[in-house]
Design a protein around this motif. Structure first.
Motif, PDB file in Angstrom:
ATOM      1  N   THR A 105       0.736  -0.983  -0.076  1.00 38.81           N
ATOM      2  CA  THR A 105      -0.047   0.155   0.018  1.00 38.81           C
ATOM      3  C   THR A 105       0.819   1.360  -0.240  1.00 38.81           C
ATOM      4  O   THR A 105       1.891   1.407   0.725  1.00 38.81           O
ATOM      5  CB  THR A 105      -0.881   0.041   1.183  1.00 38.81           C
ATOM      6  OG1 THR A 105      -1.768  -1.215   1.091  1.00 38.81           O
ATOM      7  CG2 THR A 105      -1.911   1.386   1.255  1.00 38.81           C
TER       8      THR A 105
ATOM      9  N   THR B 143       0.246   5.292   0.275  1.00 38.01           N
ATOM     10  CA  THR B 143      -0.840   6.493   0.493  1.00 38.01           C
ATOM     11  C   THR B 143      -0.004   7.806   0.143  1.00 38.01           C
ATOM     12  O   THR B 143       0.959   8.269   0.757  1.00 38.01           O
ATOM     13  CB  THR B 143      -1.391   6.505   1.859  1.00 38.01           C
ATOM     14  OG1 THR B 143      -1.933   5.329   2.047  1.00 38.01           O
ATOM     15  CG2 THR B 143      -2.074   7.556   2.076  1.00 38.01           C
TER      16      THR B 143
ATOM     17  N   SER C 151      -6.176  12.698  -0.138  1.00 37.19           N
ATOM     18  CA  SER C 151      -5.481  11.420  -0.191  1.00 37.19           C
ATOM     19  C   SER C 151      -5.650  10.466  -1.362  1.00 37.19           C
ATOM     20  O   SER C 151      -6.922  10.372  -1.774  1.00 37.19           O
ATOM     21  CB  SER C 151      -5.663  10.674   1.397  1.00 37.19           C
ATOM     22  OG  SER C 151      -6.974  10.106   1.283  1.00 37.19           O
TER      23      SER C 151
ATOM     24  N   THR D 128      -4.770   6.543  -2.403  1.00 35.08           N
ATOM     25  CA  THR D 128      -4.319   5.312  -1.606  1.00 35.08           C
ATOM     26  C   THR D 128      -4.209   4.247  -2.952  1.00 35.08           C
ATOM     27  O   THR D 128      -5.025   3.897  -3.377  1.00 35.08           O
ATOM     28  CB  THR D 128      -4.977   4.828  -0.604  1.00 35.08           C
ATOM     29  OG1 THR D 128      -5.006   5.834   0.513  1.00 35.08           O
ATOM     30  CG2 THR D 128      -4.415   3.347   0.010  1.00 35.08           C
TER      31      THR D 128
END
Length: 795
Positions: A85, A87, A104, A106
């Motif tokens: 992941t 972000t 944001s 992600t």
């Protein structure tokens, strides 16, 4: 057309990693000064490189839309990576609105072919703003072509097709695509039209269209490395009630008009006269070529004709149904020889790809040998360039979340591979587990879950884009019963509950921008009761007892007023609703079975239903088995008809109560007599001849279809597999293999169409047997539940 074997190259690449070198990887690019983005590579090949144009674009507007701020080529000021992941975060100062926007993005690695890209916007200062968010795909490589779900070589423009997906090829072997979560999750709809009002003919384009530019592809002449080739825009409304510009298109010179089915053309004093003598068609006229870009159009003219008239808009030089771009149902519009009649129609055009659009104006409802005359004048074609505004709410403290997916997988540059990859990768992105066929069913369902409108985010479960914008009671019930979605199931059930009239009947259709008074004695009200029971069992949903009692009382009054357990109805309580019975009939086995199941459901809901009354209805259902003929009669008035319809109530009894109504001999003998070939079978058929003739068809007299088409022995997957599951429960040995074969046939019978269909044609020699309208159908997702009932899939 021959069926292809299931292990085509795309299957091998997508599902056998040992045979496929493809592996998508994520790379954090940039720094805190230049800004951070995430680049995606397939091996050493850059498949998505947003460092050149940023991660997203968008707009934010205040509540009265008087102030608009734009966000362009956004890149993050901070980035964090944890395992699979990454972000990205940052703050955008919205100076005119005097607030800050926290953004944001992600990225999550789903598997070797799919990456999830989630976008979140949040503000905490203004009670309500509206936003629109745009994300795109580009690459530093040279794309060899762009593609969309229905076009293997997309030339560019607005993409409005059966399944929202688009991308590009790098070389001839690597497919890159952009996908979106369902419409009720990401808040989009594909609706561009409404039903006709009184006095109108055919669908009209609506004047406020959400997500007209949901997918847009860069025109071929503008493509270059690092340019945004594919854009996905969420939350944009196009307002054609307040156009920013009107563009009038000049009527082409007479020499450019082309005859359609032998019509002749003359002109005098501004009047165009189309005339001729019909040879062997019900439609004749002229096609007028226009160079129309994607957009909203008004077509108006005056006409005077010996016959009704029809309109169509064809793409380029096409003449068949697959090439129709607009005015699908503008047929048999009334005209007169006494004076001029004014006509005005609206249409939203997409997928024009900078090509020609041909407007057909024709005399229709022609008889063989009939002479006809059609005069038109004052022809106008006007484009309205709509005002655009954001419509997704961005409330203070409440994030606006968007979920998208990027995939890269080896593929051939074919419709088959683009379509299959889009569905499988979407299902993978949504964490759905199943076979290739099951993933296709699930993905098609997801892309047919929309919002109702810009002001109503209630889910709208449409059967297909052909039936849009209508949500049909029956279709939405079977679709939602096939998946595990508490929120959507409850919201859709509540939407149906709201349609209940004073008599207790539940509506058949919910359609945006127009009413529907179709509340009648069909299967809508019984299935409302079923729906409530399923939601209560699956999700603990409270029962709307007052509405349920009212609905059940209606069923008793409508189907069995004398309480003898025998159903008498004026409509078919099932899928094959192609005949009406104004005086009522007790000749249909599906009606009797549906009524029996509904009584059992009502009892399970806590309504006062005696067990002996249920048994009377069950006995009435069993009485449709003809021991001499050796099969279950579909209709006593047509004892040569055999169908899966008649076995559906038996499946439902197993599904809802784990108990049979019929004996094993009844089910097994019937299944053994239903004709089948090449792994699939017709929904309803002549027990000896398979196909019906005009003389023996069991439908309304005005209805007939060619062999193997629609209800003349077309193959409908959902009911067929439900019938096989009923057979499996009774020990029918071929059941499991038949189920597997039918699933395979759905996505392999037509090599270009590896997706869920309304029906499959049962005679592939019939010209035009693959109807474009059957593409990408929702309710077959119920097969997932049927497989659970069969024990062939984990719940």
């Amino acid at each position: 057309m021959k069926s292809t074997h299931i292990l085509s190259s795309i299957f091998v690449c997508l599902f056998s990693t040992t045979l496929c070198a493809s592996e998508l990887s994520m790379h954090l690019c940039g720094d805190s000064i230049a800004g951070y983005t995430v680049c995606l590579h397939d091996g050493s090949i850059p498949v998505s490189t947003p460092q050149f144009s940023g991660e997203l674009n968008g707009s934010v507007e205040n509540e009265d839309h008087s102030i608009k701020e734009t966000i362009s080529n956004w890149k993050a000021t901070a980035a964090v990576q944890h395992g699979d992941t990454i972000t990205l975060t940052g703050i955008v100062r919205l100076l005119k609105l005097e607030t800050d926007l926290a953004i944001s993005v992600t990225y999550r690695q789903i598997n070797k072919q799919v990456v999830e890209k989630d976008i979140a916007w949040r503000q905490t200062n203004i009670p309500l703003l509206f936003c629109s968010i745009n994300t795109a795909l580009n690459t530093s490589e040279t794309a060899s072509r762009c593609w969309s779900f229905d076009d293997a070589d997309q030339r560019g423009g607005v993409v409005h097709e059966t399944f929202p997906a688009a991308g590009y090829m790098i070389g001839d072997t690597l497919c890159v695509g952009l996908l979106t979560d369902a419409g009720n999750k990401n808040l989009w709809t594909r609706n561009i039209r409404r039903r006709p009002s009184t006095g109108e003919t055919g669908f009209r384009a609506i004047r406020e269209i959400c997500d007209a530019n949901l997918f847009r592809i860069l025109p071929s002449g503008q493509r270059a490395p690092n340019k945004d080739l594919v854009k996905l825009t969420l939350g944009e409304l196009s307002d054609f009630n307040h156009p920013v510009k009107l563009i009038s298109y000049k009527t082409p010179a007479l020499k450019e008009w082309t005859s359609y089915n032998g019509a002749k053309l003359t002109t005098s004093q501004g009047v165009y006269l189309i005339e001729g003598k019909n040879a062997n068609t019900d439609l004749a006229g002229f096609r007028i070529p226009y160079h129309l870009p994607d957009g909203f159009y008004t077509v108006r003219f005056k006409h005077r004709s010996t016959n009704p008239i029809s309109l169509r808009l064809f793409k380029n030089d096409g003449t068949n149904n697959q090439d129709v771009q607009g005015f699908h149902y503008q047929t048999n519009i009334p005209s007169s020889t006494n004076g001029w009649t004014s006509l005005e129609e609206t249409v939203f055009l997409a997928n024009t790809e900078n090509g020609l659009t041909r407007l057909l104006i024709a005399a229709s409802n022609l008889k063989k040998g009939q002479s006809y005359k059609l005069a038109i004048k004052d022809l106008e074609v006007i484009q309205s360039v709509g005002e655009t505004r954001a419509y997704h709410p961005l409330k203070a403290g409440v994030p606006q979340l968007k979920r998208t997916f990027i995939f890269a997988t080896p593929a051939r540059p074919t419709l088959h591979d683009f379509r299959l990859a889009s569905q499988v990768c979407l299902s993978d992105g949504l964490h759905f587990h199943g076979t290739v066929e099951e993933k296709c069913l699930y993905a098609c369902y997801q892309m047919l879950m929309w919002i109702t409108s810009s002001d109503n985010f209630t889910p709208l479960s449409v059967p297909s884009i052909n039936y849009a914008p209508d949500m049909y009671n029956r279709d939405s019930f079977w679709s939602l019963a096939g998946v595990n979605d508490k929120e959507s199931s409850e919201q859709v059930l509540n939407a149906w509950a709201a349609t209940q009239n004073d008599a207790g009947a539940i509506g058949t259709i919910i359609t945006p921008c127009m009413g529907s008074k179709e509340l009648k004695g069909n299967d809508a009200t019984p299935e409302f009761l079923w729906f409530a029971l399923i939601n209560h069992r699956n999700y603990g949903t409270p029962l709307p007892l007052e509405k349920l009692k009212k609905a059940f009382d209606y069923c008793i009054r409508e189907f069995d007023p004398d309480n003898d357990g025998i159903c008498k109805a004026t409509f078919v309580l099932g899928q094959n609703d192609c005949a009406d019975y104004p005086d009522g009939t007790s000749d249909l086995s599906v009606n009797q079975g549906m009524f029996a199941v509904t009584l059992r459901v009502a009892q399970a809901l806590g309504l006062p239903v005696r067990s002996d009354y249920i048994e009377k209805a069950n006995a009435g259902y069993r009485a449709f088995y003809d021991s001499k003929k050796g099969y279950f009669l579909d209709n006593r008035s047509f004892d040569y008809v055999i169908s899966f319809n008649s076995l559906l109530p038996e499946f439902v009894s197993w599904w809802l109560f784990n108990q049979p109504i019929l004996s094993s001999d009844m089910v097994i003998n019937t299944l053994n007599k239903i004709p089948s070939k090449n792994g699939y079978a017709p929904l309803i058929a002549h027990v000896r001849d398979t196909f019906f003739t005009r003389e023996n068809e069991p439908f309304s007299p005005n209805l007939y279809w060619d062999n193997g088409i629609y209800y003349n022995a077309g193959s409908w997957m959902r009911e067929e597999i439900c019938g096989y599951v009923a057979g499996l429960k009774h020990g029918w040995e071929p059941a499991e293999q038949r189920i597997k074969d039918r699933l395979k046939a759905e996505i392999t019978l037509n090599p270009d169409e590896p997706f869920s269909h309304e029906f499959l044609p049962f005679d592939l020699q019939v010209p035009g047997c693959w109807w474009p309208s059957t593409r990408v159908f929702s309710w077959n997702v119920f097969v997932l539940k049927a497989l659970e009932v069969a024990g062939l899939r984990k719940p």
